[in-house]
Design a protein around this motif. Sequence first.
Motif, PDB file in Angstrom:
ATOM      1  N   ASP A  19       1.154  36.508  31.680  1.00 17.92           N
ATOM      2  CA  ASP A  19       1.637  36.043  30.388  1.00 17.92           C
ATOM      3  C   ASP A  19       1.702  37.186  29.386  1.00 17.92           C
ATOM      4  O   ASP A  19       2.624  37.252  28.577  1.00 17.92           O
ATOM      5  CB  ASP A  19       0.743  34.915  29.865  1.00 17.92           C
ATOM      6  CG  ASP A  19       1.430  34.043  28.844  1.00 17.92           C
ATOM      7  OD1 ASP A  19       2.684  34.048  28.796  1.00 17.92           O
ATOM      8  OD2 ASP A  19       0.734  33.315  28.115  1.00 17.92           O
ATOM      9  N   ARG A  23       5.438  37.257  29.820  1.00 13.71           N
ATOM     10  CA  ARG A  23       5.554  35.892  29.286  1.00 13.71           C
ATOM     11  C   ARG A  23       6.066  34.911  30.333  1.00 13.71           C
ATOM     12  O   ARG A  23       6.576  33.862  30.002  1.00 13.71           O
ATOM     13  CB  ARG A  23       6.474  35.817  28.056  1.00 13.71           C
ATOM     14  CG  ARG A  23       6.155  36.702  26.899  1.00 13.71           C
ATOM     15  CD  ARG A  23       4.820  36.354  26.264  1.00 13.71           C
ATOM     16  NE  ARG A  23       4.643  36.989  24.984  1.00 13.71           N
ATOM     17  CZ  ARG A  23       4.130  38.188  24.811  1.00 13.71           C
ATOM     18  NH1 ARG A  23       3.764  38.899  25.858  1.00 13.71           N
ATOM     19  NH2 ARG A  23       3.975  38.694  23.613  1.00 13.71           N
ATOM     20  N   TYR A  30      -1.233  26.980  37.282  1.00 13.51           N
ATOM     21  CA  TYR A  30      -1.778  25.956  36.383  1.00 13.51           C
ATOM     22  C   TYR A  30      -2.441  24.801  37.140  1.00 13.51           C
ATOM     23  O   TYR A  30      -3.564  24.419  36.786  1.00 13.51           O
ATOM     24  CB  TYR A  30      -0.690  25.439  35.439  1.00 13.51           C
ATOM     25  CG  TYR A  30      -0.107  26.528  34.567  1.00 13.51           C
ATOM     26  CD1 TYR A  30      -0.898  27.242  33.677  1.00 13.51           C
ATOM     27  CD2 TYR A  30       1.237  26.856  34.637  1.00 13.51           C
ATOM     28  CE1 TYR A  30      -0.375  28.241  32.882  1.00 13.51           C
ATOM     29  CE2 TYR A  30       1.777  27.846  33.840  1.00 13.51           C
ATOM     30  CZ  TYR A  30       0.970  28.531  32.963  1.00 13.51           C
ATOM     31  OH  TYR A  30       1.495  29.524  32.181  1.00 13.51           O
ATOM     32  N   ILE A  83       7.163  26.578  21.599  1.00 18.05           N
ATOM     33  CA  ILE A  83       6.088  26.537  22.588  1.00 18.05           C
ATOM     34  C   ILE A  83       6.729  26.529  23.978  1.00 18.05           C
ATOM     35  O   ILE A  83       7.731  25.856  24.205  1.00 18.05           O
ATOM     36  CB  ILE A  83       5.162  25.320  22.382  1.00 18.05           C
ATOM     37  CG1 ILE A  83       3.938  25.404  23.285  1.00 18.05           C
ATOM     38  CG2 ILE A  83       5.901  24.018  22.559  1.00 18.05           C
ATOM     39  CD1 ILE A  83       2.830  24.451  22.902  1.00 18.05           C
ATOM     40  N   ASP A  87       2.765  27.050  28.385  1.00 18.26           N
ATOM     41  CA  ASP A  87       1.688  26.682  27.462  1.00 18.26           C
ATOM     42  C   ASP A  87       1.375  25.189  27.565  1.00 18.26           C
ATOM     43  O   ASP A  87       0.212  24.791  27.566  1.00 18.26           O
ATOM     44  CB  ASP A  87       2.066  27.043  26.027  1.00 18.26           C
ATOM     45  CG  ASP A  87       2.344  28.518  25.847  1.00 18.26           C
ATOM     46  OD1 ASP A  87       1.701  29.325  26.556  1.00 18.26           O
ATOM     47  OD2 ASP A  87       3.200  28.867  25.018  1.00 18.26           O
ATOM     48  N   PHE A  90      -0.463  24.605  30.736  1.00 16.38           N
ATOM     49  CA  PHE A  90      -1.841  25.071  30.596  1.00 16.38           C
ATOM     50  C   PHE A  90      -2.668  24.044  29.839  1.00 16.38           C
ATOM     51  O   PHE A  90      -3.792  23.729  30.228  1.00 16.38           O
ATOM     52  CB  PHE A  90      -1.879  26.435  29.890  1.00 16.38           C
ATOM     53  CG  PHE A  90      -3.247  27.049  29.862  1.00 16.38           C
ATOM     54  CD1 PHE A  90      -3.729  27.743  30.953  1.00 16.38           C
ATOM     55  CD2 PHE A  90      -4.063  26.914  28.745  1.00 16.38           C
ATOM     56  CE1 PHE A  90      -5.000  28.299  30.939  1.00 16.38           C
ATOM     57  CE2 PHE A  90      -5.325  27.466  28.711  1.00 16.38           C
ATOM     58  CZ  PHE A  90      -5.787  28.164  29.819  1.00 16.38           C
ATOM     59  N   PHE A  91      -2.131  23.530  28.736  1.00 14.40           N
ATOM     60  CA  PHE A  91      -2.836  22.508  27.956  1.00 14.40           C
ATOM     61  C   PHE A  91      -3.188  21.310  28.822  1.00 14.40           C
ATOM     62  O   PHE A  91      -4.307  20.798  28.775  1.00 14.40           O
ATOM     63  CB  PHE A  91      -1.977  22.018  26.787  1.00 14.40           C
ATOM     64  CG  PHE A  91      -1.855  22.970  25.631  1.00 14.40           C
ATOM     65  CD1 PHE A  91      -2.346  24.262  25.685  1.00 14.40           C
ATOM     66  CD2 PHE A  91      -1.229  22.561  24.479  1.00 14.40           C
ATOM     67  CE1 PHE A  91      -2.229  25.120  24.612  1.00 14.40           C
ATOM     68  CE2 PHE A  91      -1.101  23.408  23.390  1.00 14.40           C
ATOM     69  CZ  PHE A  91      -1.593  24.691  23.460  1.00 14.40           C
ATOM     70  N   LEU A 111      -7.709  28.137  20.471  1.00 11.93           N
ATOM     71  CA  LEU A 111      -6.495  28.302  19.668  1.00 11.93           C
ATOM     72  C   LEU A 111      -6.727  29.277  18.511  1.00 11.93           C
ATOM     73  O   LEU A 111      -5.874  30.139  18.237  1.00 11.93           O
ATOM     74  CB  LEU A 111      -6.016  26.952  19.143  1.00 11.93           C
ATOM     75  CG  LEU A 111      -5.427  26.002  20.184  1.00 11.93           C
ATOM     76  CD1 LEU A 111      -5.167  24.631  19.576  1.00 11.93           C
ATOM     77  CD2 LEU A 111      -4.157  26.569  20.783  1.00 11.93           C
ATOM     78  N   SER A 114      -6.897  32.717  19.948  1.00  7.95           N
ATOM     79  CA  SER A 114      -5.553  33.186  20.277  1.00  7.95           C
ATOM     80  C   SER A 114      -4.817  33.671  19.039  1.00  7.95           C
ATOM     81  O   SER A 114      -4.140  34.698  19.072  1.00  7.95           O
ATOM     82  CB  SER A 114      -4.750  32.065  20.939  1.00  7.95           C
ATOM     83  OG  SER A 114      -5.368  31.646  22.114  1.00  7.95           O
ATOM     84  N   LEU A 132       0.307  32.509  24.552  1.00  9.65           N
ATOM     85  CA  LEU A 132      -0.755  31.555  24.243  1.00  9.65           C
ATOM     86  C   LEU A 132      -1.581  31.190  25.469  1.00  9.65           C
ATOM     87  O   LEU A 132      -2.810  31.183  25.417  1.00  9.65           O
ATOM     88  CB  LEU A 132      -0.160  30.299  23.601  1.00  9.65           C
ATOM     89  CG  LEU A 132      -1.134  29.235  23.139  1.00  9.65           C
ATOM     90  CD1 LEU A 132      -2.091  29.807  22.101  1.00  9.65           C
ATOM     91  CD2 LEU A 132      -0.381  28.048  22.580  1.00  9.65           C
ATOM     92  N   ALA A 133      -0.919  30.882  26.581  1.00 14.36           N
ATOM     93  CA  ALA A 133      -1.659  30.529  27.797  1.00 14.36           C
ATOM     94  C   ALA A 133      -2.523  31.700  28.261  1.00 14.36           C
ATOM     95  O   ALA A 133      -3.641  31.504  28.744  1.00 14.36           O
ATOM     96  CB  ALA A 133      -0.702  30.098  28.904  1.00 14.36           C
TER      97      ALA A 133
END
Length: 158
Positions: A19, A23, A30, A83, A87, A90-91, A111, A114, A132-133
């Motif tokens: 990432d 990216r 995941y 987003i 991401d 991952f969430f 968060l 990050s 973010l992930a």
Amino acid sequence: MWYLKLILLIVFTLVLYQDFKSRLVYWFLYPIIGILAFAIQLHNLPLSIALTNLGFNLIFVVLILAVSMMYVRFRKLDFKNTIGIGDILFFLFIAGTFSIVSFLVLFVFSLLFSLILHLVLSNKKEQSTVPLAGYMSLFFGAVYAISFFWNDTFLYAY
């Protein structure tokens, strides 16, 4: 259970590297995170409690994503540019990690971590996307790494 944590740390490292570098993260990492984290939770809790934790954590994540989507629509932005699908994945898959309160606290702090890390590492001149992930996997990887040396039962307390 230490070997599952070690494998999970390796997968978190892969997510961070991919990432941060491009990216783009392999999608199958995941579900591996979700399965390993849920297996570690199952080692510490009965199945019914672990499934309850997973359900409430998923509800929280979906609520966060729904509020984010409403905000993006209110601001007339494109959700795809705000987003990434990685991401979101991952969430969703990180929801199987800890008990409800521990997850809520760690998710919010990941968060914030990050955000701060991106502000420190980003170049002010160019507008870039946030890995973010990757940043969150660094945070959760640190939590699991610390659990090697510390009693981690408080993370699964219900």
